[in-house]
Each structure stands twice: as C-alpha cells, then as structure tokens.
Write an enzyme that holds these catalytic residues in place. Structure first.
Site, PDB file in Angstrom:
ATOM      1  N   GLY A   1       0.797  -1.216   0.000  1.00  0.00           N
ATOM      2  CA  GLY A   1       0.000   0.000   0.000  1.00  0.00           C
ATOM      3  C   GLY A   1       0.829   1.263   0.000  1.00  0.00           C
ATOM      4  O   GLY A   1       0.314   2.343   0.269  1.00  0.00           O
TER       5      GLY A   1
ATOM      6  N   ASP B   1       3.982  -1.937 -12.988  1.00  0.00           N
ATOM      7  CA  ASP B   1       4.876  -2.298 -11.891  1.00  0.00           C
ATOM      8  C   ASP B   1       5.700  -3.544 -12.196  1.00  0.00           C
ATOM      9  O   ASP B   1       6.888  -3.618 -11.868  1.00  0.00           O
ATOM     10  CB  ASP B   1       4.071  -2.523 -10.609  1.00  0.00           C
ATOM     11  CG  ASP B   1       3.358  -1.272 -10.142  1.00  0.00           C
ATOM     12  OD1 ASP B   1       3.711  -0.173 -10.611  1.00  0.00           O
ATOM     13  OD2 ASP B   1       2.431  -1.393  -9.321  1.00  0.00           O
TER      14      ASP B   1
ATOM     15  N   GLU C   1      -0.895 -12.101 -10.548  1.00  0.00           N
ATOM     16  CA  GLU C   1      -1.579 -11.120  -9.704  1.00  0.00           C
ATOM     17  C   GLU C   1      -2.987 -10.802 -10.190  1.00  0.00           C
ATOM     18  O   GLU C   1      -3.952 -10.846  -9.425  1.00  0.00           O
ATOM     19  CB  GLU C   1      -0.778  -9.817  -9.681  1.00  0.00           C
ATOM     20  CG  GLU C   1       0.231  -9.699  -8.584  1.00  0.00           C
ATOM     21  CD  GLU C   1       0.691  -8.272  -8.440  1.00  0.00           C
ATOM     22  OE1 GLU C   1       0.281  -7.617  -7.472  1.00  0.00           O
ATOM     23  OE2 GLU C   1       1.461  -7.809  -9.299  1.00  0.00           O
TER      24      GLU C   1
ATOM     25  N   LEU D   1       4.593   2.335  -4.288  1.00  0.00           N
ATOM     26  CA  LEU D   1       5.838   2.121  -5.031  1.00  0.00           C
ATOM     27  C   LEU D   1       5.835   0.797  -5.787  1.00  0.00           C
ATOM     28  O   LEU D   1       6.870   0.366  -6.287  1.00  0.00           O
ATOM     29  CB  LEU D   1       7.042   2.157  -4.075  1.00  0.00           C
ATOM     30  CG  LEU D   1       7.247   3.461  -3.296  1.00  0.00           C
ATOM     31  CD1 LEU D   1       8.446   3.335  -2.359  1.00  0.00           C
ATOM     32  CD2 LEU D   1       7.457   4.635  -4.256  1.00  0.00           C
TER      33      LEU D   1
END
Length: 341
Positions: A109, A159, A147, A112
């Site tokens: 959370g 990401d 994911e 980054l």
C-alpha cells in the site's frame, strides 16, 4: 546452495492509471517510471525432506505450505503460494523441500509497486533455482498474470515491467496482452539533478489500492466522460514528461507532476483526501514546484519536486505531520538473481 533475487521498486512520474484495464484495452495506455534503490528480495534455501516453508520476514509471517491445501482466507502469503503453484503447474514440482524467504523495503500500500515487485522477485528466485528459460518480458507477463488473473488483484501493468527491466522507461500498453518497454537514455547530470530535487515522503498512511483502482475501472466501464478525459490527459503528460527528462528541462518535470496530480484526482474520488491535500498544500507553500501521490493514491508515498535548495524548507514544513522522508537513488538495473554456497 542458496538462491537469491532482488527487484527494485519504482516511482511513477506520469501516465499512472492508463495501464489499468479496461482503459488500456480500449484506448491504449502509456506511463513513465523509474526504479529506485528500494527492493523486494527473495531467497530459496533447499531443505532436507519435503517440507516447504514460506516466510515474509518484513511482516513477521511464516507458514508451512501443504500442496493442494486450502488457501488461508485472510490472504496471508497469498503471493508466495500463487507464484509457487504457478511455477509447479507449468514446470513441474521441484524435488525436495525448501524455504522461501522474502523482505520488501516498503510496506504494502506504499504506492511504489511493492506487491508486484515482490511477485517479480519470487519468480526470479525460482527461475535461478530451477534454471527456467525466462526472459524479461516472460517474467513481467507471468507476474501480471499471477496477480491480476489468477489472484484477481486489481491493478495495472507497469509495476511488473518496471521491476523486471529497471531504469527509466517509457512504457506503452497498446492492448490487453501487449506491452512495449522503451528504455530512456537520460543523461547522468539530469538524473543527479532529479535526485537532488525530488523528495520521497512516506505519509505513514498505507491504503488499499484495490478499492481506488476498482472505482477507476467502474468509471471507464460506465463511460464517465470526466474520468476518461482525465486519463487521456495523464497519458498525454507521459509523452511530455519523456521529452522533459530527455532534454533536461527539470523544472518542467516538477510542473508536470503537479498537472498530473490535478488530472489524476479526476479519475477517481478516493485518489486524494483532506489529509493528503493538506500535506500537498503545505509542501507547495514551502516552495515545492509540484508533486503527486504515488501509485493508486489514497496514502502511501508522495513525491515533491523542490528546485534549488527549497527541499530543506519543504522538509521542515512537513515536520508537523507524522510522515518521514526516505533516502533513495535511481538505479538502472532491474531484477537480478544469483546463487551462493
């Protein structure tokens, strides 16, 4: 023999949110990000017998894995289990037992990309241990699939690619299943100036990015004109941010961060809140040229661009909040793996 990996976390500069389906599937997405010296790390130590242990050292969590067993309802170590199960299903179950240990330099959370970067690091250490023939695009795509598709976690695509490739990258997501990573050859002097001027500030408030992203996704599905127009704008800003970095117009980088934050807040209501707005207003009044909340928003890390020596005035002005500044450097390397022993 012990097998290790590390993958860097990232700062998103522009275009964040346009890498999220269904926007990227319909309109195509574009983002600009850069990796920093904060990492997700993973180690695999083979064990005698057939016992398999997962542990997240930064969170103080550990569990013994039971093949075919029911996944914990609280989701603890779900990423560890999901990567292992994906690897075992695709390449076969590794022989013997092992201990998989991980550590992430920023909390979940944080904004980054810590969760996706952790998945990349875990895939990387399995690839090192099992000598899997995986290139960068293979690893990033596998991380995204685990994911977003297998675990159903809401989020974008940038990401996984940032953590795998590393460095400054302009990324394009032209449709659902395609990603193009364009490395940027930013001059060292420009990178040094950016490090000098860009503060990384942790608000001490983590957030659940999934709820914010799901709101953004709903806005696209129902054709919310204001939200979609904002996404078009932040995508356009990614192109301008690329030009500003490559040509050394560093103050323009700060201005674009501000413009991007203002546009991003129109993508979903929960991206900002009164607490974030007070921090941001305080930083601007102290001399920051621009800034933004990182990741999906709602909390976590913020970045502030402070030209000249204004960074010190900005740092003093934010002392009244409960946050902290994090030292970092931009790093050119993405996922790295090795073995020792």
């Amino acid at each position: 023999m012990i097998y290790r990996s590390k993958a860097p976390l990232r700062i998103g500069f522009a275009g964040g949110g346009t890498d999220v389906s269904p926007y990227s599937d319909i309109y195509g997405g574009a983002v600009l990000n850069a990796t920093v010296s904060l990492y997700a790390r993973a180690s695999i130590e083979p064990l005698p017998g057939d016992k398999t242990v997962f542990q997240a050292l930064d969170r103080g969590l550990s569990c013994e894995y039971v093949p075919g067993g029911e996944r914990p309802s609280d989701g603890k170590l779900a990423l560890h289990r999901a990567v292992y199960e994906h690897i075992a299903a695709r390449y076969g179950k590794p022989e013997g037992g092992f201990r998989l240990s991980t550590y992430v330099d920023a909390p979940a959370g944080s904004g980054l990309g810590s969760s996706s970067t952790l998945v990349v690091a875990i895939i990387g250490v399995f690839a090192e241990w099992l000598d899997l023939p995986l290139g960068n695009y293979d690893i990033a795509h596998m991380a995204y699939r685990i994911e977003r598709e297998e675990l159903g976690m809401a989020g974008g695509k940038q990401d996984q690619y940032a953590a795998t490739f590393g460095g400054f990258n302009f990324m394009e997501f032209p449709d659902r299943d395609k990603a193009v990573v364009n490395p940027l050859r930013v001059r060292k002097a420009y990178i040094d100036e950016l490090e000098n001027n860009l503060l990384l500030y942790y608000t001490s408030h983590s957030r659940l990015s999934a709820a914010i992203i799901e709101e953004q996704q709903r806005n696209v599905r129902r054709s919310d004109e204001s939200s979609i127009a904002a996404m078009h704008e932040v995508k356009r800003q990614a192109l301008e941010m690329k030009d500003a970095l490559l040509t050394g117009r560093m103050d323009r980088v700060g201005e674009l961060l501000h413009e991007g934050f203002e546009a991003k807040k129109k993508m979903a209501r929960s991206i900002s809140n009164p607490f974030i707005e007070e921090i941001y207003r305080t930083a601007l009044e102290a001399g920051a040229l621009g800034g933004k909340v990182l990741g999906a928003g709602g909390g976590g890390f913020m970045a502030f661009y402070c030209p000249d020596i204004r960074r010190y005035r900005v740092m003093r002005s934010l002392e009244k909040f409960a946050g902290s500044f994090r030292a970092y450097q931009f790093v050119p390397e993405g996922l790295s793996t090795w073995r020792i022993g």
